[in-house]
Design a protein around this motif. Structure first.
Motif, PDB file in Angstrom:
ATOM      1  N   ARG A  39       0.819  -1.224   0.000  1.00 15.64           N
ATOM      2  CA  ARG A  39       0.000   0.000   0.000  1.00 15.64           C
ATOM      3  C   ARG A  39       0.849   1.269   0.000  1.00 15.64           C
ATOM      4  NH1 ARG A  39      -5.130  -1.844   1.109  1.00 15.64           N
ATOM      5  NH2 ARG A  39      -4.966  -3.827   2.188  1.00 15.64           N
ATOM      6  N   GLN A  60     -10.271   3.858 -17.321  1.00 12.27           N
ATOM      7  CA  GLN A  60     -10.485   2.502 -16.783  1.00 12.27           C
ATOM      8  C   GLN A  60      -9.200   1.970 -16.149  1.00 12.27           C
ATOM      9  OE1 GLN A  60     -11.837   0.383 -20.250  1.00 12.27           O
ATOM     10  NE2 GLN A  60     -13.995   0.540 -19.695  1.00 12.27           N
ATOM     11  N   ILE A  61      -8.088   2.219 -16.800  1.00 13.10           N
ATOM     12  CA  ILE A  61      -6.808   1.695 -16.303  1.00 13.10           C
ATOM     13  C   ILE A  61      -6.483   2.263 -14.924  1.00 13.10           C
ATOM     14  CG2 ILE A  61      -4.293   1.797 -16.682  1.00 13.10           C
ATOM     15  CD1 ILE A  61      -4.948   1.484 -19.713  1.00 13.10           C
ATOM     16  N   VAL A 112      -8.539   3.852 -12.766  1.00 14.85           N
ATOM     17  CA  VAL A 112      -9.589   3.579 -11.759  1.00 14.85           C
ATOM     18  C   VAL A 112      -9.504   2.112 -11.293  1.00 14.85           C
ATOM     19  CG1 VAL A 112     -12.093   3.365 -11.442  1.00 14.85           C
ATOM     20  CG2 VAL A 112     -11.150   5.412 -12.493  1.00 14.85           C
ATOM     21  N   ASN A 113      -9.266   1.205 -12.227  1.00 11.82           N
ATOM     22  CA  ASN A 113      -9.119  -0.206 -11.834  1.00 11.82           C
ATOM     23  C   ASN A 113      -7.932  -0.401 -10.903  1.00 11.82           C
ATOM     24  OD1 ASN A 113     -11.331  -1.064 -13.249  1.00 11.82           O
ATOM     25  ND2 ASN A 113     -10.200  -1.782 -15.020  1.00 11.82           N
ATOM     26  N   GLN A 114      -6.821   0.260 -11.254  1.00 11.12           N
ATOM     27  CA  GLN A 114      -5.628   0.093 -10.416  1.00 11.12           C
ATOM     28  C   GLN A 114      -5.905   0.566  -8.990  1.00 11.12           C
ATOM     29  OE1 GLN A 114      -2.914  -1.427 -11.198  1.00 11.12           O
ATOM     30  NE2 GLN A 114      -1.558  -0.912  -9.523  1.00 11.12           N
ATOM     31  N   GLY A 163      -8.744   0.539  -7.559  1.00  9.18           N
ATOM     32  CA  GLY A 163      -9.636  -0.466  -6.976  1.00  9.18           C
ATOM     33  C   GLY A 163      -8.867  -1.631  -6.372  1.00  9.18           C
ATOM     34  N   TYR A 164      -7.773  -2.022  -7.021  1.00  7.96           N
ATOM     35  CA  TYR A 164      -6.969  -3.127  -6.470  1.00  7.96           C
ATOM     36  C   TYR A 164      -6.382  -2.759  -5.111  1.00  7.96           C
ATOM     37  CZ  TYR A 164      -7.045  -4.612 -11.385  1.00  7.96           C
ATOM     38  OH  TYR A 164      -7.435  -4.959 -12.647  1.00  7.96           O
ATOM     39  N   TYR A 165      -6.218  -1.461  -4.888  1.00  7.76           N
ATOM     40  CA  TYR A 165      -5.689  -0.985  -3.597  1.00  7.76           C
ATOM     41  C   TYR A 165      -6.812  -0.669  -2.605  1.00  7.76           C
ATOM     42  CZ  TYR A 165      -0.963  -0.659  -5.473  1.00  7.76           C
ATOM     43  OH  TYR A 165       0.271  -0.969  -5.996  1.00  7.76           O
ATOM     44  N   GLY A 166      -8.044  -0.960  -3.000  1.00 12.47           N
ATOM     45  CA  GLY A 166      -9.165  -0.759  -2.082  1.00 12.47           C
ATOM     46  C   GLY A 166      -9.743   0.641  -2.093  1.00 12.47           C
ATOM     47  N   VAL A 167      -9.404   1.443  -3.120  1.00 13.72           N
ATOM     48  CA  VAL A 167      -9.984   2.788  -3.212  1.00 13.72           C
ATOM     49  C   VAL A 167     -11.393   2.659  -3.810  1.00 13.72           C
ATOM     50  CG1 VAL A 167      -9.745   5.092  -4.238  1.00 13.72           C
ATOM     51  CG2 VAL A 167      -7.696   3.792  -3.589  1.00 13.72           C
ATOM     52  N   PRO A 168     -12.429   3.135  -3.108  1.00 20.38           N
ATOM     53  CA  PRO A 168     -13.791   3.015  -3.644  1.00 20.38           C
ATOM     54  C   PRO A 168     -13.902   3.653  -5.029  1.00 20.38           C
ATOM     55  CG  PRO A 168     -13.842   3.741  -1.366  1.00 20.38           C
ATOM     56  CD  PRO A 168     -12.408   3.784  -1.789  1.00 20.38           C
ATOM     57  N   ARG A 169     -14.757   3.070  -5.870  1.00 21.77           N
ATOM     58  CA  ARG A 169     -14.816   3.454  -7.281  1.00 21.77           C
ATOM     59  C   ARG A 169     -15.099   4.950  -7.475  1.00 21.77           C
ATOM     60  NH1 ARG A 169     -13.967  -0.094 -10.964  1.00 21.77           N
ATOM     61  NH2 ARG A 169     -14.564   0.252 -13.129  1.00 21.77           N
ATOM     62  N   ARG A 185      -1.323   6.235 -12.981  1.00 22.38           N
ATOM     63  CA  ARG A 185      -1.804   4.967 -12.421  1.00 22.38           C
ATOM     64  C   ARG A 185      -1.121   4.656 -11.087  1.00 22.38           C
ATOM     65  NH1 ARG A 185      -0.298  -0.466 -15.608  1.00 22.38           N
ATOM     66  NH2 ARG A 185       1.719   0.241 -14.868  1.00 22.38           N
TER      67      ARG A 185
END
Lengths: 309, 258
Positions: free
Chosen positions: A77, A96-97, A99-101, A103-109, A148
């Motif tokens: 983290r 998308q790239i 925002v998805n990344q 998300g993998y760290y637990g950041v709400p969309r 990213r």
């Protein structure tokens, strides 16, 4: 606090190649640190281990106090990684790239979307947010990888050759951006082949060669050890017979002369002699990047030492 | 934020990403199964089926419908995860997940969830197509759902394992061609194993797909060549085994970490 602390780090690849031979390295919080080394020295392996893309053979790694072996999720983290090669899905859009990344760290969309606007705007990619990544230019792709890496707001940003193949204008703007975020508190570690880049940006430097740390110090202290510099003087044509006593020098063409000057000797004697010979100096510059000279000599010394052992 | 909340967001992210991927290329992912299965229904169900008459006490068309739906589920579960994960590995964007704090189990669940979403959409499409050819009744909805979910999960896990080990695109097409297709065709989709000689009946019992097709058929028709309990047990057993394998190789980074 130490942003990064590495002790006795070893990596032996399958096949027996020892990429890292037990290196120690530490980087303070807030630092802008350069890791330099020739190709195959072990820079990318070191970064790969820190970011857990490469499994280590031995040693310990901690990032902001989190241990790689026992607190991996917390360690990850803290880190934002900008790898050397483009490694995003070329068919996904820019937004998308990132925002998805996040998300993998637990950041709400929703929060990730808000942050994507901030970072994509800062890096000049907001207008391209709905474009597939494959349609971006090389420079844009590099900036996309920086955006990213920042979206989960890491405390340590690691950049592996971030400006490789990037034009001068873009490189300068990336330097400005990195300097700005470093001033805001993000610790930065970068590897680079452009030694000018390390000299311009970084406060501290580690030189790695053949899997060993050859030097780990501040850039100021390192440059202070430089005893001699080479200057290139552009001379008004018609004076190519002029000489400069007491200095190693050579004419490279009929209007250019290279002069080696000891640090404590100064340039006055050079100019005095040229003036006495009615030689007009039109301009002057350093022949090579100062750090480059040091880098080459240190790597050579390291290799000689190893050969002697 | 707690780790579990963070992991849930990561899971949702992988799932959305996977669904976005197969929906973006719907012509390649959702349309072909509808066309293929329509052809199966027309040729084997209507044209050939009418000459065959009844199979296990029901019309041939009713008999093959569950098997064909299951065949679509198996193929789509497998190919979705295998191609998506292998592409991520090939383009190296799998590193986006590997550098992040997403646990291995969440990566597996995300990919399996994506594969299942595609398989379920395809299953609904194929079921809708089958309504055009046969009067479908569902005897046990619970078993239908349970067997389709377990089968889809199993083949998503299989696709993931294949993608991790695969080094070229050829490697991920070998298993569907040389393993999945024969097992599915010989797994009782088009016939009842009771028609086979005793020896081949016993050999067929070693084919795990037989239990999936028959478990699913039991849900539709209320009858099957194998006991429903055994079918569910086989499915659960293979799921546990495949999950353990997928977890082990991903956690060790086999084929994806140096």
């Amino acid at each position: 606090m130490k942003a990064l602390e590495i002790k006795g780090l070893r990596k032996v690849y399958r096949g027996g190649f020892e990429a890292l031979k037990g290196i120690d390295l530490s980087v303070e919080e807030g630092d802008f640190y350069a890791l330099l080394g020739p190709n195959g020295a072990g820079k990318s392996t070191t970064i790969g281990i820190i970011s857990s893309l490469v499994n280590k053979t031995a040693g310990t790694v901690s990032v902001f106090g989190y241990d790689l072996d026992t607190q991996l999720a917390d360690l990850k983290r803290q880190i934002g990684l900008v790898p050397q090669e483009f490694n995003f899905n070329q068919f996904e859009t820019v937004q998308q790239i990132v925002v998805n990344q996040a998300g993998y760290y637990g950041v709400p969309r929703q929060l990730a979307k808000e942050r994507s606007e901030k970072y994509l705007k800062q890096l000049g990619l907001w207008d391209k947010r709905n474009e597939p990544a494959r349609s971006l230019s090389g420079g844009m792709k590099r900036r996309l990888m920086i955006a990213r890496a920042l979206l989960h707001e890491p405390k340590l940003l690691i950049l592996d050759e971030p400006t490789a193949g990037v034009d001068i204008e873009l490189r300068r703007s990336m330097w400005d951006y990195l300097t700005k975020i470093n001033e805001q508190g993000i610790t930065i570690i970068l590897t680079t082949h452009y030694l000018e880049e390390a000299e311009m940006l970084c406060r501290n430097i580690g030189i790695i060669d053949a899997g060993q740390i050859v030097e780990d110090t501040s850039i100021k202290r390192l440059l202070a050890t430089l005893s001699r510099e080479t200057f290139i003087l552009d001379i008004e044509p018609g004076h190519n017979g002029a000489t400069i006593d007491g200095f190693n020098h050579r004419w490279t063409d009929d209007h250019t002369i290279e002069v080696e000057v000891d640090k404590d000797a100064g340039l006055n004697r050079v100019f005095e002699q040229l003036s006495e010979q009615q030689v007009k100096v039109l301009s002057m510059r350093n022949k090579a990047n100062r750090l480059e000279e040091l880098f080459v000599s240190m790597v050579e010394q390291g290799r000689q030492k190893e050969a002697a052992q | 934020m707690s780790h579990s909340a963070s992991n849930f967001i990561a899971l949702k992210t992988i799932w959305i990403k996977e669904c976005t991927r197969f929906l973006r290329i719907w012509v390649q992912t959702l349309v072909p199964p509808a066309i293929t299965m329509t052809l199966y229904f027309v040729i084997f169900g209507s044209i050939v089926g009418e000459r065959i008459g009844e199979m296990s006490g029901v019309g041939y068309m009713e008999f093959i419908v569950p098997g064909l739906i299951m065949m679509s589920v198996i193929t789509n579960s497998y190919s979705n995860v295998a191609s998506s994960f292998f592409s991520a590995k090939f383009q190296r964007n799998i590193e986006e997940m590997l550098v992040s704090p997403v646990p291995t189990s969440v990566i597996i669940a995300g990919y399996v969830g994506g594969g299942m979403a595609r398989a379920m959409i395809v299953a609904v499409i194929v079921t809708c197509v089958s309504f055009l050819f046969a009067d479908i009744q569902i005897a046990h909805v619970g078993y239908v759902v349970l067997t389709v979910v377990l089968t889809s999960t199993l083949f998503c896990l299989g696709g993931l394992i294949n993608a991790v080990y695969g080094k070229t695109f050829d490697d991920i097409s070998i298993v569907p061609t040389f393993v999945l297709t024969p097992l599915t065709y010989l797994g009782g989709v088009f016939y009842s194993v009771s028609l086979l000689p005793e020896f081949w009946q016993k050999v067929s019992m070693a084919n795990p797909v037989l239990y999936m097709v028959n478990g699913f058929r039991y849900g539709f028709l209320g009858q099957s060549d194998v006991g429903i309990g055994i079918a569910i047990a086989v499915l659960v057993g293979f799921n546990v085994l495949f999950f353990a394998m997928a977890y082990y190789i991903l956690d060790k980074g086999i084929g994806i970490r140096s």
